[in-house]
Write a protein that holds these residues in place. Structure first.
Motif, PDB file in Angstrom:
ATOM      1  N   VAL A   4       0.866  -1.168   0.000  1.00  0.00           N
ATOM      2  CA  VAL A   4       0.000   0.000   0.000  1.00  0.00           C
ATOM      3  C   VAL A   4       0.907   1.223   0.000  1.00  0.00           C
ATOM      4  CG1 VAL A   4      -1.694   1.313   1.350  1.00  0.00           C
ATOM      5  CG2 VAL A   4      -1.856  -1.189   1.221  1.00  0.00           C
ATOM      6  N   ILE A   5       0.672   2.125  -0.931  1.00  0.00           N
ATOM      7  CA  ILE A   5       1.434   3.379  -0.981  1.00  0.00           C
ATOM      8  C   ILE A   5       0.563   4.430  -0.309  1.00  0.00           C
ATOM      9  CG2 ILE A   5       2.590   5.073  -2.444  1.00  0.00           C
ATOM     10  CD1 ILE A   5       3.710   2.138  -2.624  1.00  0.00           C
ATOM     11  N   ARG A   6       1.129   5.094   0.686  1.00  0.00           N
ATOM     12  CA  ARG A   6       0.358   6.087   1.434  1.00  0.00           C
ATOM     13  C   ARG A   6       1.290   7.106   2.076  1.00  0.00           C
ATOM     14  NH1 ARG A   6       1.016   5.438   6.747  1.00  0.00           N
ATOM     15  NH2 ARG A   6       1.526   3.389   7.611  1.00  0.00           N
ATOM     16  N   PRO A   7       0.732   8.254   2.475  1.00  0.00           N
ATOM     17  CA  PRO A   7       1.541   9.229   3.204  1.00  0.00           C
ATOM     18  C   PRO A   7       1.876   8.726   4.604  1.00  0.00           C
ATOM     19  CG  PRO A   7      -0.408  10.263   2.262  1.00  0.00           C
ATOM     20  CD  PRO A   7      -0.589   8.773   2.134  1.00  0.00           C
ATOM     21  N   VAL A   8       3.013   9.152   5.093  1.00  0.00           N
ATOM     22  CA  VAL A   8       3.427   8.837   6.455  1.00  0.00           C
ATOM     23  C   VAL A   8       2.500   9.570   7.427  1.00  0.00           C
ATOM     24  CG1 VAL A   8       5.117  10.715   6.670  1.00  0.00           C
ATOM     25  CG2 VAL A   8       5.457   8.607   7.931  1.00  0.00           C
ATOM     26  N   GLN A   9       2.317   8.996   8.600  1.00  0.00           N
ATOM     27  CA  GLN A   9       1.522   9.625   9.664  1.00  0.00           C
ATOM     28  C   GLN A   9       2.465  10.071  10.773  1.00  0.00           C
ATOM     29  OE1 GLN A   9      -1.442   6.707  10.726  1.00  0.00           O
ATOM     30  NE2 GLN A   9      -2.133   6.516   8.604  1.00  0.00           N
ATOM     31  N   ALA A  10       2.100  11.146  11.445  1.00  0.00           N
ATOM     32  CA  ALA A  10       2.983  11.770  12.443  1.00  0.00           C
ATOM     33  C   ALA A  10       3.471  10.789  13.501  1.00  0.00           C
ATOM     34  CB  ALA A  10       2.277  12.952  13.108  1.00  0.00           C
ATOM     35  N   GLU A  11       2.603   9.914  13.962  1.00  0.00           N
ATOM     36  CA  GLU A  11       2.988   9.005  15.046  1.00  0.00           C
ATOM     37  C   GLU A  11       3.921   7.889  14.584  1.00  0.00           C
ATOM     38  OE1 GLU A  11      -0.903   7.548  13.329  1.00  0.00           O
ATOM     39  OE2 GLU A  11      -0.110   9.494  13.931  1.00  0.00           O
ATOM     40  N   GLU A  12       4.212   7.812  13.297  1.00  0.00           N
ATOM     41  CA  GLU A  12       5.080   6.767  12.751  1.00  0.00           C
ATOM     42  C   GLU A  12       6.548   7.167  12.687  1.00  0.00           C
ATOM     43  OE1 GLU A  12       2.144   4.340   9.809  1.00  0.00           O
ATOM     44  OE2 GLU A  12       2.745   6.335   9.119  1.00  0.00           O
ATOM     45  N   TRP A  13       6.946   8.097  13.519  1.00  0.00           N
ATOM     46  CA  TRP A  13       8.303   8.618  13.450  1.00  0.00           C
ATOM     47  C   TRP A  13       9.363   7.537  13.662  1.00  0.00           C
ATOM     48  CZ3 TRP A  13      11.601   8.158  17.508  1.00  0.00           C
ATOM     49  CH2 TRP A  13      11.046   7.900  18.767  1.00  0.00           C
ATOM     50  N   ALA A  14       9.103   6.551  14.508  1.00  0.00           N
ATOM     51  CA  ALA A  14      10.111   5.501  14.746  1.00  0.00           C
ATOM     52  C   ALA A  14      10.321   4.663  13.480  1.00  0.00           C
ATOM     53  CB  ALA A  14       9.702   4.615  15.923  1.00  0.00           C
ATOM     54  N   LYS A  15       9.250   4.377  12.747  1.00  0.00           N
ATOM     55  CA  LYS A  15       9.389   3.641  11.484  1.00  0.00           C
ATOM     56  C   LYS A  15      10.082   4.513  10.437  1.00  0.00           C
ATOM     57  CE  LYS A  15       5.841   0.105  11.421  1.00  0.00           C
ATOM     58  NZ  LYS A  15       4.668  -0.400  10.688  1.00  0.00           N
ATOM     59  N   ALA A  16       9.785   5.815  10.443  1.00  0.00           N
ATOM     60  CA  ALA A  16      10.441   6.733   9.505  1.00  0.00           C
ATOM     61  C   ALA A  16      11.943   6.776   9.793  1.00  0.00           C
ATOM     62  CB  ALA A  16       9.829   8.125   9.602  1.00  0.00           C
ATOM     63  N   ARG A  17      12.284   6.783  11.055  1.00  0.00           N
ATOM     64  CA  ARG A  17      13.695   6.760  11.443  1.00  0.00           C
ATOM     65  C   ARG A  17      14.338   5.456  10.988  1.00  0.00           C
ATOM     66  NH1 ARG A  17      16.986   4.747  15.640  1.00  0.00           N
ATOM     67  NH2 ARG A  17      18.624   6.194  16.287  1.00  0.00           N
ATOM     68  N   GLU A  18      13.686   4.341  11.226  1.00  0.00           N
ATOM     69  CA  GLU A  18      14.250   3.035  10.889  1.00  0.00           C
ATOM     70  C   GLU A  18      14.502   2.897   9.398  1.00  0.00           C
ATOM     71  OE1 GLU A  18      14.747  -0.769   9.403  1.00  0.00           O
ATOM     72  OE2 GLU A  18      12.833   0.237   9.090  1.00  0.00           O
ATOM     73  N   ILE A  19      13.558   3.343   8.552  1.00  0.00           N
ATOM     74  CA  ILE A  19      13.770   3.182   7.110  1.00  0.00           C
ATOM     75  C   ILE A  19      14.847   4.143   6.618  1.00  0.00           C
ATOM     76  CG2 ILE A  19      11.963   4.725   6.184  1.00  0.00           C
ATOM     77  CD1 ILE A  19      11.446   2.281   4.155  1.00  0.00           C
ATOM     78  N   ARG A  20      14.952   5.310   7.229  1.00  0.00           N
ATOM     79  CA  ARG A  20      16.037   6.233   6.844  1.00  0.00           C
ATOM     80  C   ARG A  20      17.392   5.632   7.209  1.00  0.00           C
ATOM     81  NH1 ARG A  20      17.536  10.180   3.307  1.00  0.00           N
ATOM     82  NH2 ARG A  20      19.148  11.467   4.233  1.00  0.00           N
ATOM     83  N   LEU A  21      17.495   5.054   8.385  1.00  0.00           N
ATOM     84  CA  LEU A  21      18.755   4.433   8.783  1.00  0.00           C
ATOM     85  C   LEU A  21      19.087   3.239   7.892  1.00  0.00           C
ATOM     86  CD1 LEU A  21      18.516   4.645  12.680  1.00  0.00           C
ATOM     87  CD2 LEU A  21      19.798   6.141  11.114  1.00  0.00           C
ATOM     88  N   ALA A  22      18.079   2.477   7.495  1.00  0.00           N
ATOM     89  CA  ALA A  22      18.307   1.362   6.568  1.00  0.00           C
ATOM     90  C   ALA A  22      18.814   1.893   5.228  1.00  0.00           C
ATOM     91  CB  ALA A  22      17.028   0.549   6.379  1.00  0.00           C
ATOM     92  N   ALA A  23      18.203   2.976   4.752  1.00  0.00           N
ATOM     93  CA  ALA A  23      18.629   3.574   3.481  1.00  0.00           C
ATOM     94  C   ALA A  23      20.087   4.002   3.550  1.00  0.00           C
ATOM     95  CB  ALA A  23      17.746   4.773   3.141  1.00  0.00           C
TER      96      ALA A  23
END
Length: 182
Positions: A4-23
């Motif tokens: 599913v392609i969707r916009p990030v949600q504010a409370e998902e910051w830990a997942k946003a951090r994790e995928i950035r670190l993986a990148a």
């Protein structure tokens, strides 16, 4: 494609951090990103919370993610809105209303499954639908030695604009601008 392609949600910051670190740990990260893993991992949680909250608002920036059925994130792209009177984030000031794709990443195990294409379709569609003066182009920069990325960008419709900028910290290397015009 089971994502599913969707916009990030504010409370998902830990997942946003994790995928950035993986990148930033990907083998092509030194060519693809202007930040290192070491820099990013040291950022406090408050940085990631604010960054994700801003991206979730979808006003000047929007981050899209590809979510697998099990809830893991397979990829991401961020869209920066650039207006002629706005802040210069990278390259030259906007001469027209445009968006700028950054932070493109798809996990190795999801490559070839249409994830990147779907992320780009969402990012470009969002760009064309923005309120205010119509966006005239979507742009991105790619390191001159990042052939894998350039090949993908061409395949989804981006062409070289003819502009380039020096890579920050390596004036001998260039970031090439590519664009899709409306």
């Amino acid at each position: 494609m089971d994502y599913v392609i969707r916009p990030v949600q504010a409370e998902e910051w830990a997942k946003a951090r994790e995928i950035r670190l993986a990148a930033l740990q990907d083998p092509v990260a030194p060519l693809a990103f202007l930040e290192t893993y070491e820099q990013a991992v040291e950022r406090p949680d408050a940085f990631w919370e604010e960054r994700t909250a801003v991206a979730s608002e979808g006003i000047g920036v929007r981050q899209f993610i590809a979510e697998a059925p099990d809830g893991t994130w397979a990829g991401t792209v961020t869209v920066l809105v650039e207006r002629p009177a706005g802040e210069v984030r990278f390259g030259e000031a906007a001469k027209l209303d445009q968006t700028h794709l950054v932070g493109v990443f798809v996990r190795a195990e999801a490559r070839g499954a249409g994830v990147a294409e779907a992320l780009f379709q969402s990012a470009i569609a969002w760009s064309w639908e923005l309120a205010g003066p119509p966006v005239k182009r979507v742009r991105l920069y790619v390191h001159e030695r990042n052939e894998r990325a350039m090949t993908f960008y061409r395949r989804v419709g981006f062409i070289a604009s003819g502009d380039s900028v020096p890579v920050p910290g390596d004036s001998a290397a260039r970031e090439l601008e590519m664009e899709v015009l409306r």
